[in-house]
Motif scaffolding. Structure first.
Motif, PDB file in Angstrom:
ATOM      1  N   THR A   1       0.836  -1.205   0.000  1.00  0.00           N
ATOM      2  CA  THR A   1       0.000   0.000   0.000  1.00  0.00           C
ATOM      3  C   THR A   1       0.866   1.248   0.000  1.00  0.00           C
ATOM      4  O   THR A   1       0.614   2.193  -0.752  1.00  0.00           O
ATOM      5  N   ASN A   2       1.907   1.245   0.821  1.00  0.00           N
ATOM      6  CA  ASN A   2       2.810   2.385   0.884  1.00  0.00           C
ATOM      7  C   ASN A   2       3.424   2.662  -0.495  1.00  0.00           C
ATOM      8  O   ASN A   2       3.484   3.812  -0.936  1.00  0.00           O
ATOM      9  N   ALA A   3       3.867   1.610  -1.172  1.00  0.00           N
ATOM     10  CA  ALA A   3       4.480   1.785  -2.487  1.00  0.00           C
ATOM     11  C   ALA A   3       3.486   2.327  -3.507  1.00  0.00           C
ATOM     12  O   ALA A   3       3.833   3.174  -4.333  1.00  0.00           O
ATOM     13  N   ILE A   4       2.250   1.869  -3.450  1.00  0.00           N
ATOM     14  CA  ILE A   4       1.243   2.308  -4.417  1.00  0.00           C
ATOM     15  C   ILE A   4       0.801   3.743  -4.140  1.00  0.00           C
ATOM     16  O   ILE A   4       0.666   4.549  -5.060  1.00  0.00           O
ATOM     17  N   VAL A   5       0.614   4.082  -2.873  1.00  0.00           N
ATOM     18  CA  VAL A   5       0.062   5.389  -2.519  1.00  0.00           C
ATOM     19  C   VAL A   5       1.125   6.488  -2.502  1.00  0.00           C
ATOM     20  O   VAL A   5       0.880   7.609  -2.954  1.00  0.00           O
ATOM     21  N   HIS A   6       2.325   6.174  -2.011  1.00  0.00           N
ATOM     22  CA  HIS A   6       3.314   7.221  -1.750  1.00  0.00           C
ATOM     23  C   HIS A   6       4.536   7.211  -2.665  1.00  0.00           C
ATOM     24  O   HIS A   6       5.394   8.080  -2.512  1.00  0.00           O
ATOM     25  N   ALA A   7       4.654   6.246  -3.555  1.00  0.00           N
ATOM     26  CA  ALA A   7       5.869   6.150  -4.364  1.00  0.00           C
ATOM     27  C   ALA A   7       5.553   6.105  -5.852  1.00  0.00           C
ATOM     28  O   ALA A   7       4.413   5.921  -6.260  1.00  0.00           O
ATOM     29  N   ARG A   8       6.618   6.243  -6.628  1.00  0.00           N
ATOM     30  CA  ARG A   8       6.490   6.137  -8.078  1.00  0.00           C
ATOM     31  C   ARG A   8       6.668   4.680  -8.491  1.00  0.00           C
ATOM     32  O   ARG A   8       7.446   3.953  -7.909  1.00  0.00           O
ATOM     33  N   PRO A   9       5.935   4.246  -9.518  1.00  0.00           N
ATOM     34  CA  PRO A   9       6.137   2.897 -10.032  1.00  0.00           C
ATOM     35  C   PRO A   9       7.453   2.846 -10.816  1.00  0.00           C
ATOM     36  O   PRO A   9       7.975   3.900 -11.178  1.00  0.00           O
ATOM     37  N   PRO A  10       7.955   1.689 -11.065  1.00  0.00           N
ATOM     38  CA  PRO A  10       7.380   0.386 -10.755  1.00  0.00           C
ATOM     39  C   PRO A  10       7.718  -0.041  -9.333  1.00  0.00           C
ATOM     40  O   PRO A  10       8.686   0.429  -8.738  1.00  0.00           O
ATOM     41  N   ALA A  11       6.915  -0.944  -8.815  1.00  0.00           N
ATOM     42  CA  ALA A  11       7.162  -1.526  -7.498  1.00  0.00           C
ATOM     43  C   ALA A  11       7.257  -3.039  -7.654  1.00  0.00           C
ATOM     44  O   ALA A  11       6.688  -3.615  -8.583  1.00  0.00           O
ATOM     45  N   GLU A  12       7.979  -3.648  -6.723  1.00  0.00           N
ATOM     46  CA  GLU A  12       8.196  -5.094  -6.778  1.00  0.00           C
ATOM     47  C   GLU A  12       8.249  -5.653  -5.362  1.00  0.00           C
ATOM     48  O   GLU A  12       8.852  -5.056  -4.477  1.00  0.00           O
ATOM     49  N   LEU A  13       7.598  -6.778  -5.166  1.00  0.00           N
ATOM     50  CA  LEU A  13       7.611  -7.482  -3.884  1.00  0.00           C
ATOM     51  C   LEU A  13       8.567  -8.664  -3.988  1.00  0.00           C
ATOM     52  O   LEU A  13       8.565  -9.374  -4.985  1.00  0.00           O
TER      53      LEU A  13
END
Length: 140
Positions: A59-71
């Motif tokens: 959630t933090n990555a989606i709401v507060h950061a720029r993409p791309p994100a990876e788990l």
């Protein structure tokens, strides 16, 4: 042959998946992680905590950061026990002034405290490609 064995061992104890910057991504990632942890035979107490930590970091990555994100999920050995390591990497902080319309302030702002409460270790690593937030959940 050794390279193939190392690849198989890594796949058995490490999982990486992209986090799309779209509505519904958190629940989709949670479902995927739940299946993976069941496949890894992780005890139910750790699974509950892990799913909550995954939800908060994603959630933090989606709401507060720029993409791309990876788990990334992996097993870490140390001090005679294993820990489940949860990492979410993103491209860094979103530009200032980004609209948070539709986000209820009463529903946000506690993620970091939740991660700190559940994790045996946690932290943030800033690197040239962005930021990685991580947490480790100890197992016996």
């Amino acid at each position: 042959m050794v390279a193939q064995l190392n690849t198989l061992l890594r796949a058995a104890y490490e999982h990486v998946c992209p986090v799309p910057p779209v509505a519904g991504a958190v629940s989709a990632v949670r479902r995927r992680v739940a299946v993976l942890l069941a496949d890894w035979s992780v005890c139910p107490e750790i699974v509950e905590d892990a799913l909550l930590v995954v939800s908060e970091l994603v959630t933090n990555a989606i709401v507060h950061a720029r993409p791309p994100a990876e788990l990334r999920l992996s097993w870490v050995r140390g001090d005679g026990c294993r820990s489940l390591r949860i990492e979410v990497s993103d491209a860094g902080a979103a530009p200032a002034g980004r609209s948070l319309l539709g986000i209820d302030p009463d529903e946000h702002g506690r993620g970091e405290a939740i991660v700190h409460a559940l994790a045996t270790r946690h932290g943030i690593r800033v690197h040239p490609g962005g930021v990685t937030r991580w947490a480790e959940l100890g197992t016996t």
